[in-house]
Design a protein around this motif. Structure first.
Motif, PDB file in Angstrom:
ATOM      1  N   UNK A 210      48.696 -28.412 -83.722  1.00  0.00           N
ATOM      2  CA  UNK A 210      47.448 -28.325 -82.738  1.00  0.00           C
ATOM      3  C   UNK A 210      47.761 -26.996 -82.061  1.00  0.00           C
ATOM      4  N   UNK A 213      46.386 -24.190 -83.810  1.00  0.00           N
ATOM      5  CA  UNK A 213      44.928 -24.295 -83.941  1.00  0.00           C
ATOM      6  C   UNK A 213      44.431 -23.921 -82.883  1.00  0.00           C
ATOM      7  N   UNK A 216      44.335 -20.163 -82.876  1.00  0.00           N
ATOM      8  CA  UNK A 216      43.787 -19.523 -84.042  1.00  0.00           C
ATOM      9  C   UNK A 216      42.441 -19.721 -83.774  1.00  0.00           C
ATOM     10  N   UNK A 217      41.846 -20.939 -83.114  1.00  0.00           N
ATOM     11  CA  UNK A 217      40.158 -21.036 -83.064  1.00  0.00           C
ATOM     12  C   UNK A 217      39.884 -20.037 -81.772  1.00  0.00           C
TER      13      UNK A 217
ATOM     14  N   UNK B   6      47.344 -37.799 -82.317  1.00  0.00           N
ATOM     15  CA  UNK B   6      46.837 -37.007 -83.475  1.00  0.00           C
ATOM     16  C   UNK B   6      45.428 -36.859 -83.610  1.00  0.00           C
ATOM     17  N   UNK B   7      45.157 -35.463 -83.490  1.00  0.00           N
ATOM     18  CA  UNK B   7      43.670 -35.029 -83.504  1.00  0.00           C
ATOM     19  C   UNK B   7      43.550 -33.975 -84.769  1.00  0.00           C
ATOM     20  N   UNK B   9      42.195 -31.023 -85.863  1.00  0.00           N
ATOM     21  CA  UNK B   9      41.146 -30.146 -85.964  1.00  0.00           C
ATOM     22  C   UNK B   9      41.262 -29.081 -86.925  1.00  0.00           C
ATOM     23  N   UNK B  10      40.198 -28.899 -87.702  1.00  0.00           N
ATOM     24  CA  UNK B  10      40.483 -27.748 -88.798  1.00  0.00           C
ATOM     25  C   UNK B  10      40.405 -26.491 -88.161  1.00  0.00           C
ATOM     26  N   UNK B  11      40.651 -25.523 -88.959  1.00  0.00           N
ATOM     27  CA  UNK B  11      40.679 -24.127 -88.248  1.00  0.00           C
ATOM     28  C   UNK B  11      39.065 -23.710 -88.471  1.00  0.00           C
ATOM     29  N   UNK B  12      38.841 -22.776 -87.839  1.00  0.00           N
ATOM     30  CA  UNK B  12      37.462 -22.209 -87.851  1.00  0.00           C
ATOM     31  C   UNK B  12      37.415 -21.414 -88.941  1.00  0.00           C
TER      32      UNK B  12
END
Lengths: 295, 165
Positions: A210, A213, A216-217, B6-7, B9-12
């Motif tokens: 996370x 991410x 990254x985001x 736990x979440x 989150x998919x990468x953009x």
């Protein structure tokens, strides 16, 4: 059976506490009010008693106070996540524990502190949303303080810290995602929470993934939010900043990959990071691994 | 009570970000390069030779809010050099680089900016070539390859690019 035993112990303790002086009579009176279900009178009487010099250092008086407030919490404030009676109960049992070192009282005080602290933990968990998150933080802090007071070597406490930090980071991320321009502080809170989880366990896969991410985001958003009118010099600055963020994302994502090489989201993330760093061969390597797993 | 931490989150989409960078570059080209008067009527056509869905999507997004002077953008996916003849800008994707010579042949006597995406192509006929330097997307520019199509290039753009002869 257990309840009967507790009542006997409590009665015995109370009996020992009773003496002829007036303040101690107040303690007895408070307990009587409690038994009669007159909680307001019990509270008012014990609050006066513990202010007086004769009883303010009396462990028994504080124990009775704790018991009265615990009863008030159980009977009328259980649905209140910010119950003040619960806090007063904890303060009283802690005070009693400090003053009264007789084994029976120590055991009773610890048992009650553990009980009330656990209800705080449960309420913290139930408050993990974008509205009540401050209650969650506060309740968990108080839970930590009291639980560690009575069980400093709690084996699973580290795991509780990790789970709570990860859960809080999730809440902060949700708040940030709902308003990326207006709630940038929450991005930092989320990172701080994941860092906290990682300080307890550097190999925590959820926190590593996370955190990767988040960076990254953030990098992708920096580019995607840019205006088409941006001149090339400014575009270079945006690229520099985003590259920096992609590079910060990389070690967390690599760690998540090392911990679980078959996790699809991590492979997707690594493929994306390397693509964005214009390292197309490495990006394709992870893309291929992802495709192999998908087969 | 168990905490749910736990979440997923998919990468953009990183392809979209790369497409955005290139789109901003392409829009900049229209500000720093001038086409002959006869090319200032009708739509301003950008042809993309090859397949890159995120790029075409991003160019279309740009086209919906931006213009070149009074000209509206028109984004076209093209598949053969012959399709490029009516374009103001032809962007040859890296996978289609082998079609550069064909495009050069079809654009003789026209006024088009040829943009490529593979190392070395600015010395082989393209006006502007995308390349990567230190993880960053940059451009190299061959002024004579631009001017031979009767286009005028502002020195500002020349200064911001790596010059190739």
């Amino acid at each position: 059976m257990l309840k009967t035993k507790r009542t006997i112990i409590f009665g015995l303790l109370l009996f020992l506490a009773v003496s002829l002086n007036a303040q101690q009579s107040r303690v007895t009176a408070a307990y009587t009010f409690l038994q009669q279900g007159k909680l307001d009178s019990a509270k008012a009487t014990i609050d006066v008693a513990i202010l007086h010099s004769e009883t303010q250092s009396d462990g028994q008086a504080w124990y009775v106070r704790g018991f009265i407030y615990k009863t008030i919490y159980n009977q009328s404030e259980k649905s209140n996540k910010q119950s003040s009676s619960r806090i007063e109960g904890l303060i009283s049992f802690k005070k009693s524990l400090t003053i009264d070192t007789t084994q029976e009282n120590v055991t009773e005080n610890i048992k009650n502190i553990k009980y009330l602290a656990t209800t705080l933990y449960n309420d913290a968990a139930a408050s993990l949303d974008t509205i009540d998150y401050k209650i969650a933080v506060n309740n968990f802090d108080i839970f930590r303080e009291y639980y560690l007071l009575v069980d400093p070597s709690a084996e699973n406490f580290k795991q509780k810290e990790i789970d709570f930090a990860n859960a809080m980071a999730t809440v902060y991320t949700r708040i940030y995602e709902a308003d990326r321009k207006g709630k940038t502080d929450f991005l930092n809170y989320a990172k701080a929470s994941y860092n906290k989880a990682l300080s307890f366990d550097p190999n925590n896969i959820n926190a590593n993934y996370n955190m990767g991410i988040l960076y990254y985001n953030q990098a992708v958003n920096l580019i995607n939010q840019s205006d088409y009118d941006l001149d090339i010099v400014a575009l270079n600055d945006v690229q520099d900043n985003s590259i920096n963020l992609f590079k910060q994302s990389l070690p967390f994502m690599e760690k998540a990959y090392a911990l679980d090489p078959n996790k699809k989201e991590t492979l997707l993330g690594l493929s994306g990071i390397y693509f964005s760093l214009n390292e197309k061969e490495k990006s394709n390597e992870f893309k291929q691994k992802l495709e192999q797993i998908g087969k | 009570m168990i905490l749910s931490s736990w979440m997923v989150v998919l990468p953009d989409q990183s392809e979209e970000a790369n497409a955005k960078i290139k789109t901003i570059y392409i829009y900049n080209f229209t500000k720093y390069i001038e086409w002959p008067a006869s090319y200032k009527e009708g739509n301003f056509v950008v042809g993309v030779l090859g397949t890159n869905t995120p790029l075409v999507t991003e160019l279309n997004k740009m086209a919906s809010s931006k213009t070149v002077g009074t000209q509206k953008f028109e984004i076209k996916s093209v598949f053969t050099p012959a399709d490029c003849a009516k374009c103001h800008i032809v962007y040859i994707l890296s996978d289609n680089s082998s079609q550069l010579n064909g495009v050069l042949g079809k654009l003789k006597g026209k006024s088009a900016l040829i943009v490529t995406d593979k190392s070395g192509l600015a010395t082989k006929g393209s006006g502007i070539n995308f390349f990567v330097d230190g993880n960053k997307q940059k451009i190299e520019l061959n002024r004579s390859n631009i001017e031979k199509y009767k286009l005028k290039v502002a020195s500002t753009l020349v200064d911001m690019a790596v010059q190739v002869k």
